[in-house]
Design a protein around this motif. Structure first.
Motif, mmCIF file in Angstrom:
data_model
loop_
_atom_site.group_PDB
_atom_site.id
_atom_site.type_symbol
_atom_site.label_atom_id
_atom_site.label_comp_id
_atom_site.label_asym_id
_atom_site.label_seq_id
_atom_site.Cartn_x
_atom_site.Cartn_y
_atom_site.Cartn_z
ATOM 1 N N ARG A 93 0.384 -41.098 37.043
ATOM 2 C CA ARG A 93 0.877 -39.967 37.686
ATOM 3 C C ARG A 93 -0.010 -39.754 38.862
ATOM 4 N NH1 ARG A 93 -2.525 -35.301 37.228
ATOM 5 N NH2 ARG A 93 -4.357 -35.547 35.884
ATOM 6 N N PHE A 94 -1.047 -40.806 39.114
ATOM 7 C CA PHE A 94 -1.794 -40.823 40.403
ATOM 8 C C PHE A 94 -1.201 -41.728 41.302
ATOM 9 C CE2 PHE A 94 -6.314 -39.582 39.051
ATOM 10 C CZ PHE A 94 -5.812 -38.177 38.631
ATOM 11 N N TYR A 254 -10.836 -33.639 42.085
ATOM 12 C CA TYR A 254 -10.645 -34.325 40.759
ATOM 13 C C TYR A 254 -10.851 -33.650 39.820
ATOM 14 C CZ TYR A 254 -11.631 -37.440 44.935
ATOM 15 O OH TYR A 254 -11.489 -37.876 46.250
ATOM 16 N N PRO A 257 -7.246 -28.783 37.003
ATOM 17 C CA PRO A 257 -6.312 -28.852 35.882
ATOM 18 C C PRO A 257 -5.175 -29.651 36.203
ATOM 19 C CG PRO A 257 -7.099 -26.602 36.090
ATOM 20 C CD PRO A 257 -7.396 -27.088 37.326
ATOM 21 N N GLU A 258 -4.834 -30.619 35.125
ATOM 22 C CA GLU A 258 -3.695 -31.567 35.424
ATOM 23 C C GLU A 258 -2.506 -30.995 36.061
ATOM 24 O OE1 GLU A 258 -1.017 -34.481 32.667
ATOM 25 O OE2 GLU A 258 -3.259 -34.679 32.249
ATOM 26 N N GLY A 259 -2.001 -29.695 35.462
ATOM 27 C CA GLY A 259 -0.881 -28.895 36.108
ATOM 28 C C GLY A 259 -0.948 -28.807 37.482
ATOM 29 N N GLN A 261 -2.959 -30.532 39.697
ATOM 30 C CA GLN A 261 -2.872 -31.639 40.330
ATOM 31 C C GLN A 261 -1.297 -32.029 40.539
ATOM 32 O OE1 GLN A 261 -5.164 -34.439 38.175
ATOM 33 N NE2 GLN A 261 -6.979 -33.872 39.527
ATOM 34 N N ASN A 262 -0.376 -32.006 39.414
ATOM 35 C CA ASN A 262 0.817 -32.269 39.489
ATOM 36 C C ASN A 262 1.720 -31.413 40.309
ATOM 37 O OD1 ASN A 262 0.383 -34.405 37.726
ATOM 38 N ND2 ASN A 262 1.146 -33.320 35.807
#
Length: 310
Positions: A93-94, A254, A257-259, A261-262
């Motif tokens: 996802r990065f 960094y 939260p993943e959400g 970032q997405n």
């Protein structure tokens, strides 16, 4: 030191990217200078941002991603091998798909500054019809923040330190451009907002500017800051900020939260596809001169992105 090492192989959930262009950011320089990970890894390849083509996928990653043009986020964040190399491996996802209308150089400029700008602006909700102050709007993060805030429907005030930079802010879309060295900056901000103050501050120098915040912040406003280099342990005017019910948001992308970032990756890519982001390249170097690229940032010799051609 430039040299040869074995090509990396992607682990489960990772992709390998053949890097075309790497980017050096102030965070990469700080990471190297402070030796943040020197005790963890025997060898480090620096730089977090870049762009290139996926040429190998790890277990669990769809084979359809092979051959994708991508921009890369956070390659060396807590990891040993960044983008200053022919290949880097990152979580799938990065590696974010790069629109057809965007070059590898465009993609390499994004990463740290664009995601930081997005987080500062939108972590606390929409900015449409709200006043936003972008401190240091001529910087890497600031310039993206001005463009994003304006596109999102905000009234944008941005600060800089020279007539040329102030003119550049207007070109980026700022409604008001102010010299941050002015004697009554808070008064100028309040005048521009008709006494209402700003709902959001994107702050490049938290310690240097936090004392001014209560004088220009609207009730329930947010100061979102990503740096405090000159004053690493600032004194905070707690009482005046409390009365405003202000929020202080310290941004470390960094650890988002993943959400979040997405969401940033998706929004930034959409803006890139729409041609809504302007990329400024301050200097460009070949890989063999990576040290010179880092030194250009240390000297303050580059006002835009510093790119490294791989």
């Amino acid at each position: 030191v430039a040299g040869e090492m074995p090509d990396p192989e992607p682990g489960p959930g990772e992709v390998r990217v053949r890097i075309a262009v790497s980017s050096v950011n102030p965070t990469d320089v700080k990471r190297r200078r402070e030796g943040r990970e020197l005790g963890r890894f025997a060898r480090i390849v620096p730089d977090n941002d870049g762009a290139g083509t996926i040429d190998r996928v790890g277990a669990g990653v769809p084979a359809s991603r092979f051959g994708e043009r991508v921009w890369v986020f956070g390659a060396q964040a807590g990891r040993p091998f960044g983008t200053a190399a022919e290949y880097t491996c990152v979580p799938a996802r990065f590696a974010i798909p790069l629109p057809d209308n965007a070059s590898f150089a465009d993609g390499a400029c994004l990463g740290v500054p664009a995601v930081t700008a997005h987080r500062c602006l939108f972590a606390d909700g929409p900015v449409r019809d709200r006043a936003v102050l972008v401190s240091g709007g001529a910087g890497r993060v600031g310039a993206y923040a001005v463009r994003m805030a304006k596109r999102a429907g905000a009234f944008v005030i941005a600060t800089a330190s020279s007539p040329a930079k102030l003119a550049a802010l207007k070109d980026l879309g700022a409604d008001v451009a102010l010299d941050y060295r002015a004697e009554d900056l808070a008064g100028a901000v309040m005048a521009a907002t008709r006494g209402q103050g700003v709902a959001r501050v994107v702050e490049a120098a938290f310690g240097a500017n936090i004392a001014l915040a209560p004088k220009l912040l609207a009730p329930n406003g947010v100061v979102a800051s990503y740096a405090s280099d000159a004053t690493p342990e600032p004194k905070i005017p707690f009482g005046p900020l409390m009365v405003l019910n202000a929020t202080l948001r310290l941004v470390f992308i960094y650890g988002m939260p993943e959400g979040a970032q997405n969401s940033a990756f998706a929004d930034i890519t959409e803006m890139l596809a729409a041609g809504a982001l302007e990329h400024r390249v301050g200097a460009r170097f070949p890989l063999a001169r990576l040290a010179s690229a880092h030194e250009a940032i240390e000297r303050g010799a580059a006002t835009g992105s510093v790119l490294v051609d791989i």
